[in-house]
Enzyme design. Structure first.
Site, PDB file in Angstrom:
ATOM      1  N   THR A  69       0.874  -1.176   0.000  1.00  0.00           N
ATOM      2  CA  THR A  69       0.000   0.000   0.000  1.00  0.00           C
ATOM      3  C   THR A  69       0.911   1.226   0.000  1.00  0.00           C
ATOM      4  O   THR A  69       2.129   1.092  -0.013  1.00  0.00           O
ATOM      5  CB  THR A  69      -0.896   0.042   1.252  1.00  0.00           C
ATOM      6  OG1 THR A  69      -0.083   0.391   2.369  1.00  0.00           O
ATOM      7  CG2 THR A  69      -1.558  -1.290   1.516  1.00  0.00           C
ATOM      8  N   CYS A  70       0.291   2.410   0.052  1.00  0.00           N
ATOM      9  CA  CYS A  70       1.154   3.589   0.020  1.00  0.00           C
ATOM     10  C   CYS A  70       1.946   3.743   1.316  1.00  0.00           C
ATOM     11  O   CYS A  70       2.943   4.450   1.364  1.00  0.00           O
ATOM     12  CB  CYS A  70       0.343   4.843  -0.268  1.00  0.00           C
ATOM     13  SG  CYS A  70      -1.068   5.025   0.801  1.00  0.00           S
ATOM     14  N   SER A 129      -1.404   1.230  11.634  1.00  0.00           N
ATOM     15  CA  SER A 129      -1.637   2.227  10.580  1.00  0.00           C
ATOM     16  C   SER A 129      -1.173   3.608  11.009  1.00  0.00           C
ATOM     17  O   SER A 129      -1.060   3.882  12.205  1.00  0.00           O
ATOM     18  CB  SER A 129      -3.122   2.298  10.252  1.00  0.00           C
ATOM     19  OG  SER A 129      -3.590   1.056   9.832  1.00  0.00           O
ATOM     20  N   PRO A 135     -10.068   2.253   8.328  1.00  0.00           N
ATOM     21  CA  PRO A 135     -10.678   0.997   7.902  1.00  0.00           C
ATOM     22  C   PRO A 135     -10.143   0.410   6.593  1.00  0.00           C
ATOM     23  O   PRO A 135     -10.407  -0.741   6.308  1.00  0.00           O
ATOM     24  CB  PRO A 135     -12.150   1.383   7.733  1.00  0.00           C
ATOM     25  CG  PRO A 135     -12.130   2.829   7.432  1.00  0.00           C
ATOM     26  CD  PRO A 135     -10.907   3.405   8.048  1.00  0.00           C
ATOM     27  N   GLN A 136      -9.370   1.178   5.821  1.00  0.00           N
ATOM     28  CA  GLN A 136      -8.992   0.674   4.492  1.00  0.00           C
ATOM     29  C   GLN A 136      -8.063  -0.531   4.527  1.00  0.00           C
ATOM     30  O   GLN A 136      -8.144  -1.404   3.675  1.00  0.00           O
ATOM     31  CB  GLN A 136      -8.310   1.770   3.646  1.00  0.00           C
ATOM     32  CG  GLN A 136      -9.269   2.755   3.030  1.00  0.00           C
ATOM     33  CD  GLN A 136      -9.452   3.958   3.927  1.00  0.00           C
ATOM     34  OE1 GLN A 136      -9.076   3.921   5.104  1.00  0.00           O
ATOM     35  NE2 GLN A 136     -10.020   5.019   3.405  1.00  0.00           N
ATOM     36  N   GLN A 140      -7.406  -3.804   1.986  1.00  0.00           N
ATOM     37  CA  GLN A 140      -6.190  -3.945   1.177  1.00  0.00           C
ATOM     38  C   GLN A 140      -5.526  -5.304   1.405  1.00  0.00           C
ATOM     39  O   GLN A 140      -5.079  -5.951   0.466  1.00  0.00           O
ATOM     40  CB  GLN A 140      -5.217  -2.810   1.513  1.00  0.00           C
ATOM     41  CG  GLN A 140      -5.677  -1.460   0.958  1.00  0.00           C
ATOM     42  CD  GLN A 140      -4.971  -0.291   1.610  1.00  0.00           C
ATOM     43  OE1 GLN A 140      -4.469  -0.392   2.739  1.00  0.00           O
ATOM     44  NE2 GLN A 140      -4.927   0.837   0.918  1.00  0.00           N
ATOM     45  N   GLY A 209     -17.607  28.891  -2.037  1.00  0.00           N
ATOM     46  CA  GLY A 209     -16.199  28.809  -2.411  1.00  0.00           C
ATOM     47  C   GLY A 209     -15.834  27.382  -2.739  1.00  0.00           C
ATOM     48  O   GLY A 209     -16.624  26.462  -2.555  1.00  0.00           O
ATOM     49  N   GLY A 211     -12.639  24.315  -2.647  1.00  0.00           N
ATOM     50  CA  GLY A 211     -11.504  23.883  -1.835  1.00  0.00           C
ATOM     51  C   GLY A 211     -11.610  22.401  -1.645  1.00  0.00           C
ATOM     52  O   GLY A 211     -12.719  21.872  -1.558  1.00  0.00           O
ATOM     53  N   ALA A 214     -13.534  21.201   1.518  1.00  0.00           N
ATOM     54  CA  ALA A 214     -14.961  21.511   1.459  1.00  0.00           C
ATOM     55  C   ALA A 214     -15.672  20.575   0.485  1.00  0.00           C
ATOM     56  O   ALA A 214     -16.754  20.062   0.782  1.00  0.00           O
ATOM     57  CB  ALA A 214     -15.157  22.959   1.041  1.00  0.00           C
TER      58      ALA A 214
END
Lengths: 445, 273
Positions: A69-70, A129, A135-136, A140, A209, A211, A214
């Site tokens: 994973t990353c 983690s 939860p990922q 994985q 706006g 972002g 957001a």
């Protein structure tokens, strides 16, 4: 009745030095390696498959599993030569990814036996983690396991180990609060929204706006079944329109914000405006017209867009980025408290697995098999002799016969289990034998 | 009968402690335990009241001991009934201790033998008493829900979600539940008052006799009427509605007990020591 004592030890003394397989885990993670190194070492799905196949060809590697994973790369093997395999795999990964071995080695951790098992359980349960309890990782690891199964690189030991890891992770998730309560800004905002509004159904959102955070919050809202309208206000109307399309929403002009306050329930703001976009004077008269239905302002902008004085108006709630951060740090603290309980579940899982693994050895299996047959023979012999009136010598002859039968029956399976053939996986047959003769108590499965 | 009373009080107290632990620890089994204990206590309580009804041949609402016991029974009953429709489990942490306290108070109030009275034999009276008590129980729960609302609102407004935020349901849910309790309570209170007037007409020949309890009942009724009116017209929701529900409950308690100590009237004997 007792069978001659010597016969019980007959087999034990014959089996010497049967090498058992060792579980070895080699890996790097976000703690051992900086991101510059981790991003180089990332294995894609197809790369993982190739790596699994190549590693499996190595004679010292019996089973292999790999997850990338990353935040981590972990290789799990069962091997009869742990020392050699550690170096082999490290060198192999470094060569594949073109990382100098002297740079790679310091970042690598190697665990064997119980420590490897514990590490895998902790990873799968999200205790290792970067964001505790996220939860990922379980998904994985499951995905990686599916791949290893498809590639046929796992066997009895790793299959058992991974399944145990999943059940430990599941227990941790359901019995502790480690996954409870949001630890990201946008999730925390939605959790708060759910404590203000009973359900997000038919609640309308105004995004002011643009972002990343957001927009993420709006996405999360929509995934939490927030089914009302989505309005988007932007200084430049055209970019507002684009954003509105993304959420299936309606663009409005920036000047329209005050009048829209009556119709919306949640306002998410992140503009670059130096002064407040919505002030107390905008909100105060609106509340009456809204019949005091609650209005929730989420202000992700710095400097702030929403006048904090609005929070003092009844039924209006304002959370700025610091407030949300405060909620998150509370939640992280409670996750950390829960992790103590989770570690205990992991410990228990490790112990259970060790128990199974220890029994998977040849000697205990043969001893258990022998004991089982002898016990049956003994019991049946006792029943028969009990009801017969025969001489001592005849009794002795019957005992001898029973013993000989058991020994002869056991001979071939014993020889086979000791040496099932050079290219065969011994643990598969041991596991099968244990299941066939039900040598493990039921709760082990 | 005293030992039965002690047993019932113990059951209610056990339920209370389970509810409070449930509130603190948020474990599902604690709620099941608490709810079970409450139901058991309620069944025993119902049996006791039925026995008293049979024994005296009249509704057991003659003295303060009996009215308190009856009120506790009504509150527990309304709560249990409401649990079939609403998922407001946490209100039990208010209801069970409240019921326990009322019953403990009843236990220490000396019991006087009821006077044989024909006043209590009319069907109108049975209806009047039953409806008023059930209505008041609903209003008592509305007050509790209002208190929960204020706690949760404070947690959200003060941005200190440490304790209450996780344990209490959403504001909107608390608000609408409180509203529901008030509608039910107010409706029953209205019907109860009307049956009271009808009964008064029959017994004393006049509907209204400026009895302090009558006056205060009407004042209480007006408070709730105002609350409902404002909600419908001006949208009095949330904090204000919650505060009004608590004020209404205070007026209700005064009407129920306070009037009898401070003022006199024909309801007096029912709450006599």
């Amino acid at each position: 009745m007792n069978l001659p004592d010597g016969s019980r030890h007959f087999i034990k003394s014959q089996i010497v030095n049967i090498e058992s397989l060792e579980i070895v885990l080699i890996g790097i993670n976000h703690r051992s390696a900086p991101v510059e190194l981790r991003e180089k070492l990332n294995f894609s799905k197809t790369e993982t498959e190739q790596a699994l196949l190549i590693m499996q060809k190595e004679p010292s590697i019996h089973e292999v599993f790999m997850v990338s994973t990353c935040n981590r790369v972990e290789v799990l093997v069962s091997t009869d030569q742990p020392e050699a395999v550690k170096k082999l795999i490290a060198a192999y990964i470094a060569a594949w990814k073109n990382v100098p071995i002297e740079r790679f080695m310091p970042a690598v951790y190697v665990y064997t036996g119980d420590k490897a098992v514990r590490h895998l359980f902790r990873v799968t349960a999200s205790l290792d983690s970067m964001m505790l309890g996220e939860p990922q990782i379980l998904g994985q690891v499951k995905e990686a396991y599916r791949q290893a199964v498809d590639t046929k690189t796992t066997g009895v030991i790793l299959n058992r180990l991974l399944h145990k890891a999943f059940s430990v992770a599941k227990r941790v998730r359901s019995e502790t609060g480690i996954g409870g309560h949001a630890v990201s800004i946008s999730y925390a905002a939605i959790e708060l929204a759910k404590k203000i509004f009973d359900s997000l159904e038919n609640k309308s959102v105004l995004l002011v706006g643009a972002g990343e955070m957001a927009e993420l919050a709006v996405e999360h809202l929509m995934r939490s079944r927030c089914t009302g309208r989505v309005l988007v206000a932007n200084r430049t109307f055209s970019s507002g329109m684009k954003l509105a399309d993304q959420f299936n929403g309606t663009p409005i002009r920036f000047e329209e914000i005050p009048e829209t306050l009556e119709a919306i329930d949640i306002l998410i703001s992140s503009t670059g405006s130096p002064e407040y976009v919505v002030t107390r004077h905008h909100v105060k008269p609106v509340m009456r017209r809204r019949k005091n239905r609650p209005l929730f302002f989420i202000d992700i902008a710095v400097p702030r867009d929403i006048d904090p004085a609005i929070n003092r108006i009844a039924n209006a709630y304002v959370y700025d980025i610091d407030d949300l951060q405060g909620v998150i740090s509370e939640n992280i603290k409670s996750r950390q408290q829960e992790s103590v309980l989770a570690e205990r579940i992991v410990d228990e899982g490790v112990m259970r697995f060790r128990c199974w693994y220890k029994n998977l050895d040849v000697v205990p299996t043969i001893v258990a098999l022998r004991n089982k047959l002898y016990n049956i023979a003994e019991a049946e012999l006792y029943k028969t002799l009990h009801s017969m009136d025969i001489s001592e010598a005849e009794q002795e002859a019957l005992k001898k016969m029973t013993e000989a039968m058991v020994n002869k029956i056991l001979h071939d399976p014993t020889m086979f289990l000791k040496n099932p053939g050079t290219h065969r996986n011994k643990s598969t047959y041991l596991d099968l034998a244990r299941k066939l003769f039900r040598l493990d108590p039921e709760n082990h499965h | 009968m005293m030992s039965a009373m002690i047993l019932i009080i113990l059951c209610y107290m056990l339920s209370s402690s389970c509810y409070i632990s449930f509130f603190l620890l948020q474990k599902h089994f604690l709620h099941i335990l608490a709810f079970g204990m409450l139901a058991a206590a309620f069944i025993l309580h119902t049996a006791l009241l039925s026995y008293q009804y049979m024994h005296f041949g009249q509704m057991p609402v003659h003295n303060l001991h009996q009215t308190l016991s009856f009120a506790a029974w009504a509150i527990a009953g309304v709560y249990l009934l409401m649990r079939f429709r609403l998922r407001l489990k946490i209100l039990g942490a208010y209801t069970a201790p409240l019921v326990s306290l009322i019953l403990i108070a009843a236990f220490f109030v000396p019991q006087s033998d009821p006077l044989p009275s024909t006043v209590l034999n009319s069907i109108w009276l049975v209806v009047h008493v039953l409806i008023i008590f059930v209505g008041e129980a609903a209003l008592a729960l509305a007050g509790g829900t209002g208190a929960l609302y204020l706690m949760q609102e404070h947690a959200i407004k003060s941005k200190n979600p440490r304790f209450f935020l996780k344990r209490l349901p959403s504001l909107e849910f608390l608000d609408s539940t409180g509203y529901l309790f008030i509608i039910v309570g107010f409706t029953l209170l209205t019907v109860g008052l009307v049956t009271g007037f009808v009964y008064a007409e029959k017994v004393w020949g006049r509907i209204w006799s400026w009895d302090p309890k009558e006056i205060w009942s009407v004042i209480t009724w007006l408070i709730y009427a105002a609350l409902l009116h404002e909600r419908l017209v001006a949208g009095w929701r949330g904090r204000r509605a919650a505060i009004m529900a608590i004020i209404g409950l205070a007026a209700l308690i005064f009407t129920f007990i306070g009037v009898n100590f401070l003022l006199e009237g024909h309801h007096d004997e029912f709450t006599r020591w």
